[in-house]
Write a protein that holds these residues in place. Structure first.
Motif, PDB file in Angstrom:
ATOM      1  N   PRO A 187       0.826  -1.217   0.000  1.00 15.74           N
ATOM      2  CA  PRO A 187       0.000   0.000   0.000  1.00 15.74           C
ATOM      3  C   PRO A 187       0.856   1.260   0.000  1.00 15.74           C
ATOM      4  N   THR A 188       0.408   2.274  -0.698  1.00 18.09           N
ATOM      5  CA  THR A 188       1.155   3.530  -0.762  1.00 18.09           C
ATOM      6  C   THR A 188       0.220   4.701  -0.456  1.00 18.09           C
ATOM      7  N   VAL A 189       0.830   5.813  -0.104  1.00 14.57           N
ATOM      8  CA  VAL A 189       0.124   7.070   0.073  1.00 14.57           C
ATOM      9  C   VAL A 189       1.048   8.179  -0.399  1.00 14.57           C
ATOM     10  N   ASP A 190       0.532   8.999  -1.308  1.00 17.66           N
ATOM     11  CA  ASP A 190       1.337  10.057  -1.927  1.00 17.66           C
ATOM     12  C   ASP A 190       2.609   9.497  -2.561  1.00 17.66           C
ATOM     13  N   LYS A 192       4.427   7.018  -1.654  1.00 18.35           N
ATOM     14  CA  LYS A 192       5.379   6.392  -0.738  1.00 18.35           C
ATOM     15  C   LYS A 192       4.707   5.230  -0.013  1.00 18.35           C
ATOM     16  N   ASP A 194       3.026   3.148   2.610  1.00 20.67           N
ATOM     17  CA  ASP A 194       2.202   3.539   3.758  1.00 20.67           C
ATOM     18  C   ASP A 194       2.463   2.568   4.914  1.00 20.67           C
ATOM     19  N   ASP A 196       1.939   2.847   7.915  1.00 18.02           N
ATOM     20  CA  ASP A 196       0.871   2.789   8.915  1.00 18.02           C
ATOM     21  C   ASP A 196      -0.020   1.571   8.711  1.00 18.02           C
ATOM     22  N   LYS A 197      -0.006   1.024   7.514  1.00 17.52           N
ATOM     23  CA  LYS A 197      -0.823  -0.144   7.207  1.00 17.52           C
ATOM     24  C   LYS A 197      -0.107  -1.460   7.560  1.00 17.52           C
TER      25      LYS A 197
END
Length: 466
Positions: A187-190, A192, A194, A196-197
């Motif tokens: 999983p990524t966010v922006d 990068k 993620d 947190d997952k």
């Protein structure tokens, strides 16, 4: 059949606890088998010591199963312990009962001949049955006990530090990542990852050291030590590097660098004395078959008063040397094995503790000296190897610790080290410690030259078998 009645070979041939005339049961593996017309001999080893015990079968046709027993077979041998007429050992067994518990065919890889270490690494699941690797494992076991004994007798507390960590003690970045992510679908966010997952909701790694956690426990308990596995993802294929190994790391509150050097010298001498006392036959074996100068080398360390030499003076000694070195000598270098061995083998002819190293070549947690250029680091160097112990007085001043970490480009990691900062923020005190790689110590003690041969199942780049 009651297998619990067995007598260990060591109790007979090493400890001399069993008298002639006693009926005993031996359980072990056949090392050699000789069958003559009138008498047969089975040499049995049960792993408890270097020596085999000889079973004498008279006449050979007394047991039909004897024809099926080959080298490597597991057998149960019962009989009377009698004085041996030969010069090889004190006792042998006059066999009255013989059973093959587990057969071994003619394709058994460990026949009676010399095998190369390279070949034996390919069959690491069988090599503990050889003399060399049986001896390595017995020494490893005895030394582990001796390490605990040394620290327990001196009031140290044995503590357990995490094997999964969110911080890099050495600042090297060569760590094994721990994750439960499905790698093809991270999983990524922006753009990068993620984290947190992920399972721990943060980046996590296999620990390279227990030192940082050990420091905080030392400030609470006084003197502590860790003894456990550590991991490095360094892509190195040298004979001295492994990806998984064991470390002994004592940490002492209220201790400065001189105290640290005192403990390191005492500890190393204790281990060498201990192994000669507890593993005499094994040490005789390594002195005969692996390194003929081994005993002399180790005894000289025990008897020596270690030289204590500032790094600056060590460099000056090397610069005055007329020897040519592969790696040029100048102040600021991280000394190589050739430099360390020159100091111990040619200049001083005894172990040397070099201290006060340039800050640029040492880790962030080491206490900065008043000169602003060096840190309170120390390395214990021994003949024929070089560095065997590395340690330091730790930086107990929060502001200077943070300045040093900023200089090393670690300012962005401050959030990860808040707990580490807290032991400087609340009741800080001087403290010191060091690390000894268990396998490095065993290599030195046995004369074995490859770390892969002092770990039962080595983990190195591109190799995680068994």
């Amino acid at each position: 059949m009651d297998y619990k009645t067995r007598t260990r070979v060591a109790a007979i041939l090493v400890d001399d606890k069993i008298a002639a005339g006693t009926e005993v049961t031996i359980l072990g593996l056949v090392r050699t088998r000789r069958v003559g017309k009138e008498v047969a001999f089975l040499e049995i080893n049960d792993g408890s010591c270097m020596a085999n015990i000889q079973g004498v079968i008279d006449p050979p046709d007394k047991f039909e199963i004897l024809e099926e027993i080959q080298t490597g077979a597991a057998v149960r041998m019962k009989g009377e312990l009698v004085a041996s007429p030969g010069g090889g050992q004190k006792y042998e067994l006059k066999v009255t009962d013989l059973e093959m518990v587990g057969s071994a065919g003619t394709d058994y890889p460990l026949q009676k001949k010399r095998h190369s270490f390279e070949f034996l690494r390919e069959i690491a699941h069988l090599r503990p049955r050889t003399n060399t690797f049986g001896a390595v494992n017995r020494i490893r076991s005895k030394l582990a006990y001796g390490i605990h004994q040394f620290y327990q007798e001196r009031g140290f507390y044995y503590i357990h530090t995490p094997l999964i960590s969110a911080s890099d003690c050495e600042g090297a970045g060569e760590m094994f990542r721990v994750t439960t992510f499905d790698l093809p679908q991270v999983p990524t966010v922006d753009g990068k990852v993620d984290w947190d997952k992920d399972f721990f909701a943060a980046e996590a790694y296999l620990a390279v050291s227990g030192q940082l956690e050990g420091e905080l426990l030392a400030t609470a308990l006084g003197d502590i030590y860790t003894f456990g596995p550590t991991f490095r993802a360094e892509n190195s294929n040298t004979s001295r590097h492994a990806s998984e190994f064991w470390m002994i790391e004592p940490e002492m509150a209220w201790a400065e660098l001189d105290d640290n050097m005192d403990l390191a010298e005492e500890f190393l001498k204790y281990l060498l004395t201990y192994v000669f006392d507890k593993c005499g036959d094994e040490m005789d074996f390594f002195s005969k078959w692996v390194d003929k100068e081994l005993r002399q080398t180790l005894e000289s360390v025990i008897e020596s008063e270690f030289v204590r030499l500032p790094y600056t003076e060590a460099i000056a000694e090397l610069e005055k040397s007329k020897d040519s070195f592969e790696f040029p000598v100048k102040w600021g270098i991280d000394m190589q094995s050739e430099h360390e061995r020159w100091l111990t083998e040619k200049r001083f002819k005894k172990p040397v503790i070099v201290y006060d190293y340039p800050e640029e070549i040492k880790a962030f947690y080491m206490r900065v000296n008043d000169d602003g250029k060096t840190v309170r680091a120390m390395d214990v160097l021994v003949p024929r190897v070089g560095e065997i112990i590395g340690g330091s007085q730790r930086e107990e001043r929060l502001d200077i610790l943070q300045e040093r970490m900023t200089k090393l480009g670690m300012a962005d990691d401050f959030d990860k080290y808040q707990w580490y900062f807290d032991i400087r923020k609340y009741g800080s005190c001087p403290h010191s410690g060091f690390g000894l790689g268990f396998e490095r110590a065993i290599m030195y003690i046995t004369g074995m030259t490859n770390i892969r041969d002092v770990i039962s199942f080595p983990r190195v780049p591109r190799w995680a078998k068994f």
